[in-house]
Motif scaffolding. Sequence first.
Motif, PDB file in Angstrom:
ATOM      1  N   ALA A 148       0.835  -1.209   0.000  1.00 58.72           N
ATOM      2  CA  ALA A 148       0.000   0.000   0.000  1.00 58.72           C
ATOM      3  C   ALA A 148       0.868   1.257   0.000  1.00 58.72           C
ATOM      4  O   ALA A 148       0.552   2.250  -0.674  1.00 58.72           O
ATOM      5  N   LEU A 149       1.972   1.220   0.745  1.00 58.01           N
ATOM      6  CA  LEU A 149       2.878   2.362   0.790  1.00 58.01           C
ATOM      7  C   LEU A 149       3.545   2.591  -0.566  1.00 58.01           C
ATOM      8  O   LEU A 149       3.668   3.734  -1.029  1.00 58.01           O
ATOM      9  N   LEU A 150       3.956   1.522  -1.230  1.00 57.52           N
ATOM     10  CA  LEU A 150       4.585   1.655  -2.544  1.00 57.52           C
ATOM     11  C   LEU A 150       3.605   2.212  -3.573  1.00 57.52           C
ATOM     12  O   LEU A 150       3.972   3.049  -4.416  1.00 57.52           O
ATOM     13  N   GLU A 151       2.377   1.770  -3.515  1.00 61.06           N
ATOM     14  CA  GLU A 151       1.369   2.304  -4.440  1.00 61.06           C
ATOM     15  C   GLU A 151       1.150   3.792  -4.195  1.00 61.06           C
ATOM     16  O   GLU A 151       0.964   4.570  -5.142  1.00 61.06           O
ATOM     17  N   ALA A 154       1.691   6.932  -6.741  1.00 58.14           N
ATOM     18  CA  ALA A 154       0.613   7.903  -6.922  1.00 58.14           C
ATOM     19  C   ALA A 154       1.092   9.326  -6.651  1.00 58.14           C
ATOM     20  O   ALA A 154       0.582  10.288  -7.238  1.00 58.14           O
ATOM     21  N   ALA A 155       2.107   9.469  -5.787  1.00 54.31           N
ATOM     22  CA  ALA A 155       2.656  10.781  -5.463  1.00 54.31           C
ATOM     23  C   ALA A 155       3.670  11.260  -6.501  1.00 54.31           C
ATOM     24  O   ALA A 155       4.255  12.338  -6.354  1.00 54.31           O
ATOM     25  N   GLY A 156       3.913  10.451  -7.529  1.00 56.70           N
ATOM     26  CA  GLY A 156       4.802  10.866  -8.608  1.00 56.70           C
ATOM     27  C   GLY A 156       6.250  10.516  -8.403  1.00 56.70           C
ATOM     28  O   GLY A 156       7.119  11.004  -9.139  1.00 56.70           O
ATOM     29  N   PRO A 177      10.701  13.914  -9.909  1.00 52.89           N
ATOM     30  CA  PRO A 177      11.056  13.965  -8.485  1.00 52.89           C
ATOM     31  C   PRO A 177      11.891  12.767  -8.072  1.00 52.89           C
ATOM     32  O   PRO A 177      11.701  11.664  -8.570  1.00 52.89           O
ATOM     33  N   GLU A 178      12.833  13.004  -7.185  1.00 53.98           N
ATOM     34  CA  GLU A 178      13.641  11.927  -6.634  1.00 53.98           C
ATOM     35  C   GLU A 178      12.818  11.128  -5.634  1.00 53.98           C
ATOM     36  O   GLU A 178      11.913  11.639  -4.992  1.00 53.98           O
ATOM     37  N   ILE A 179      13.140   9.854  -5.483  1.00 51.22           N
ATOM     38  CA  ILE A 179      12.488   9.044  -4.463  1.00 51.22           C
ATOM     39  C   ILE A 179      12.943   9.520  -3.090  1.00 51.22           C
ATOM     40  O   ILE A 179      14.135   9.691  -2.835  1.00 51.22           O
TER      41      ILE A 179
END
Length: 270
Positions: free
Chosen positions: A230-233, A237-239, A248-250
């Motif tokens: 869920a966190l990875l999804e 979703a946050a780009g 954007p960088e991770i």
Amino acid sequence: MRLIAALALSLLAASGALAQSALETLDTGDKSRGWEAVGRLDFAGTGFCTGALIAPDLVLTAAHCLYDKASGARLDHREITFLAGWRNGRAEAYRAIRRAVAHPNYVFQSETGPLRVRNDVALLELARPIRNTTVIPFTTGAQPAPGARIGVVSYARDRAEAPSLQEVCAVRARQSGVLVMDCEVDFGSSGAPVFSFGPDGPQIVSVVSAKAEMAGRKVALGTDLEAPLALLEAELAAGRGHAPGEGPEIRRLRVGESSSDMGAKFVTAE
């Protein structure tokens, strides 16, 4: 510690309860039918991991597959190729990777242990969805309880040209967000999907992170999948997940929690 001792004893006590099944090589069209959404992740000819489709454009794998094991540097995901259903030199579909996110609390250079394993999961977004009637993404399922029967489909160092299925192995314990399983894994099995089997067909319930020895027995280790997925999804979703210069960088976080000792000698299975 009492918990460590109990875990070691439970593994020993269960050793004769459920014999491990032999690996079945899925090297023909008939044998591989239904497993085509498991594929090989190739890293520009330098190595490979195993991954599985959970949506037409999303591949689930282990986070440590995204790092160079010698330097610890994050790999350029644009040099990774997903080979869906790779078997004997051919794949059902070939796809480049558009974005890749590792669990934001995963730290590649941290000590290999429970904390690292529980966060060792990643999602790769394909450059183009796979819309092929023979490659059907898997659904994910509820976390299996200790004693549950499971299976693993994986590529490995000595079986790189076709996946293998171990349909009957078992969850031996759950601790600190980590599944301890008596499934057979080897180098290259990193990121391999762990399946439960029920009326809805095989569902992915974990991802292989490492192999270990506990109480003198070889075991495979994977993460409890529901919350990390869920966190990875949400990260996608946050780009996040773009290569440098693309977006954007991770965001990478170091958490201040301590790594509890499970009494195991850990070895990454990449």
